[in-house]
Design a protein around this motif. Structure first.
Motif, PDB file in Angstrom:
ATOM      1  N   ALA A  65       0.948  -1.133  -0.059  1.00 37.51           N
ATOM      2  CA  ALA A  65       0.073  -0.046   0.009  1.00 37.51           C
ATOM      3  C   ALA A  65       0.717   1.429   0.097  1.00 37.51           C
ATOM      4  CB  ALA A  65      -0.852   0.014   1.542  1.00 37.51           C
ATOM      5  N   SER A  66       1.979   1.395   0.743  1.00 37.02           N
ATOM      6  CA  SER A  66       2.872   2.309   0.556  1.00 37.02           C
ATOM      7  C   SER A  66       3.365   2.537  -0.654  1.00 37.02           C
ATOM      8  CB  SER A  66       3.817   2.281   1.707  1.00 37.02           C
ATOM      9  OG  SER A  66       5.029   1.314   1.335  1.00 37.02           O
ATOM     10  N   PHE A  67       3.603   1.761  -1.542  1.00 37.74           N
ATOM     11  CA  PHE A  67       4.350   1.838  -2.878  1.00 37.74           C
ATOM     12  C   PHE A  67       3.167   2.142  -3.439  1.00 37.74           C
ATOM     13  CE2 PHE A  67       8.133  -0.483  -0.900  1.00 37.74           C
ATOM     14  CZ  PHE A  67       9.200   0.425  -1.801  1.00 37.74           C
ATOM     15  N   ALA A  68       2.028   1.939  -3.512  1.00 35.92           N
ATOM     16  CA  ALA A  68       1.025   2.120  -4.340  1.00 35.92           C
ATOM     17  C   ALA A  68       0.561   3.747  -4.031  1.00 35.92           C
ATOM     18  CB  ALA A  68      -0.405   1.350  -3.992  1.00 35.92           C
ATOM     19  N   ALA A  69       0.496   4.014  -2.988  1.00 35.44           N
ATOM     20  CA  ALA A  69       0.414   5.507  -2.518  1.00 35.44           C
ATOM     21  C   ALA A  69       1.417   6.428  -3.064  1.00 35.44           C
ATOM     22  CB  ALA A  69       0.419   5.627  -1.014  1.00 35.44           C
ATOM     23  N   ALA A  70       2.693   5.903  -2.925  1.00 37.51           N
ATOM     24  CA  ALA A  70       3.801   6.577  -3.540  1.00 37.51           C
ATOM     25  C   ALA A  70       3.629   6.776  -5.325  1.00 37.51           C
ATOM     26  CB  ALA A  70       5.088   5.915  -3.438  1.00 37.51           C
ATOM     27  N   PHE A  71       2.944   5.718  -5.662  1.00 38.53           N
ATOM     28  CA  PHE A  71       2.798   5.958  -6.998  1.00 38.53           C
ATOM     29  C   PHE A  71       1.790   6.841  -7.553  1.00 38.53           C
ATOM     30  CE2 PHE A  71       1.029   4.486 -11.290  1.00 38.53           C
ATOM     31  CZ  PHE A  71       2.108   4.640 -12.160  1.00 38.53           C
ATOM     32  N   LEU A  72       0.372   6.388  -6.841  1.00 40.13           N
ATOM     33  CA  LEU A  72      -0.919   6.944  -7.068  1.00 40.13           C
ATOM     34  C   LEU A  72      -1.039   8.655  -6.808  1.00 40.13           C
ATOM     35  CD1 LEU A  72      -3.186   4.079  -6.265  1.00 40.13           C
ATOM     36  CD2 LEU A  72      -2.379   4.900  -8.407  1.00 40.13           C
ATOM     37  N   VAL A  73      -0.493   9.081  -5.782  1.00 35.30           N
ATOM     38  CA  VAL A  73      -0.420  10.455  -5.241  1.00 35.30           C
ATOM     39  C   VAL A  73       0.245  11.277  -6.361  1.00 35.30           C
ATOM     40  CG1 VAL A  73       0.059  12.189  -3.388  1.00 35.30           C
ATOM     41  CG2 VAL A  73      -1.146   9.853  -2.886  1.00 35.30           C
ATOM     42  N   PRO A  74       1.365  11.150  -6.774  1.00 33.52           N
ATOM     43  CA  PRO A  74       1.741  11.870  -7.916  1.00 33.52           C
ATOM     44  C   PRO A  74       1.125  11.958  -9.177  1.00 33.52           C
ATOM     45  CG  PRO A  74       3.609  10.901  -6.591  1.00 33.52           C
ATOM     46  CD  PRO A  74       2.490  10.131  -5.992  1.00 33.52           C
ATOM     47  N   LEU A  75       0.657  10.667  -9.308  1.00 34.48           N
ATOM     48  CA  LEU A  75      -0.152  10.581 -10.592  1.00 34.48           C
ATOM     49  C   LEU A  75      -1.342  11.367 -10.393  1.00 34.48           C
ATOM     50  CD1 LEU A  75      -0.615   9.236 -13.217  1.00 34.48           C
ATOM     51  CD2 LEU A  75      -1.679   7.521 -11.985  1.00 34.48           C
ATOM     52  N   ALA A  76      -2.169  11.390  -9.303  1.00 33.28           N
ATOM     53  CA  ALA A  76      -3.265  12.301  -9.135  1.00 33.28           C
ATOM     54  C   ALA A  76      -2.992  13.700  -9.218  1.00 33.28           C
ATOM     55  CB  ALA A  76      -3.849  12.047  -7.721  1.00 33.28           C
ATOM     56  N   LEU A  77      -1.601  14.338  -8.580  1.00 34.58           N
ATOM     57  CA  LEU A  77      -1.210  15.764  -8.623  1.00 34.58           C
ATOM     58  C   LEU A  77      -1.090  15.981 -10.003  1.00 34.58           C
ATOM     59  CD1 LEU A  77       1.180  15.964  -5.558  1.00 34.58           C
ATOM     60  CD2 LEU A  77      -1.002  17.032  -6.099  1.00 34.58           C
ATOM     61  N   MET A  78      -0.559  15.254 -10.870  1.00 29.75           N
ATOM     62  CA  MET A  78      -0.235  15.539 -12.246  1.00 29.75           C
ATOM     63  C   MET A  78      -1.271  15.648 -13.126  1.00 29.75           C
ATOM     64  SD  MET A  78       3.084  15.856 -12.343  1.00 29.75           S
ATOM     65  CE  MET A  78       3.447  16.075 -14.417  1.00 29.75           C
TER      66      MET A  78
END
Length: 101
Positions: A65-78
């Motif tokens: 979940a931490s690696f998924a969050a590290a990927f998804l949050v910047p994706l959402a920001l972009m």
């Protein structure tokens, strides 16, 4: 010493996971992702990844979940940055006409 190595490896892995959305967005938009967004994406990804174990998710599921969050949050920001752009100004009704001789 081992703790510092593992914390460093976690930070490196989260940074790579946070870098990938920026890289993909930059390639997809032909470099219009903005270089100033790179530190923002890395910071947001690491903060989101650190928030997962603080929220209580531990073990293998928490790590994933931490690696998924590290990927998804910047994706959402972009994505939010792309869709929240200010509209470009309309073209002038009197376009530049070259002088005639």
């Amino acid at each position: 010493m081992y703790t510092a190595i593992f914390v460093g490896l976690y930070l490196l892995g989260w940074s790579v996971a946070a870098f990938l959305p920026w890289l993909g967005w930059s390639v997809a938009t032909r470099g219009r992702a903005g270089l100033w967004n790179l530190p923002l994406c890395l910071f947001a990804g690491i903060v989101a990844a650190l928030a997962v174990p603080i929220a209580g998710a531990t073990g293998a599921a928490g790590l994933a979940a931490s690696f998924a969050a590290a990927f998804l949050v910047p994706l959402a920001l972009m994505a939010l940055r792309q869709w929240a752009r200010l509209p470009s100004p309309a073209a002038s009704p009197h376009a530049e006409v070259p002088p005639q001789r």
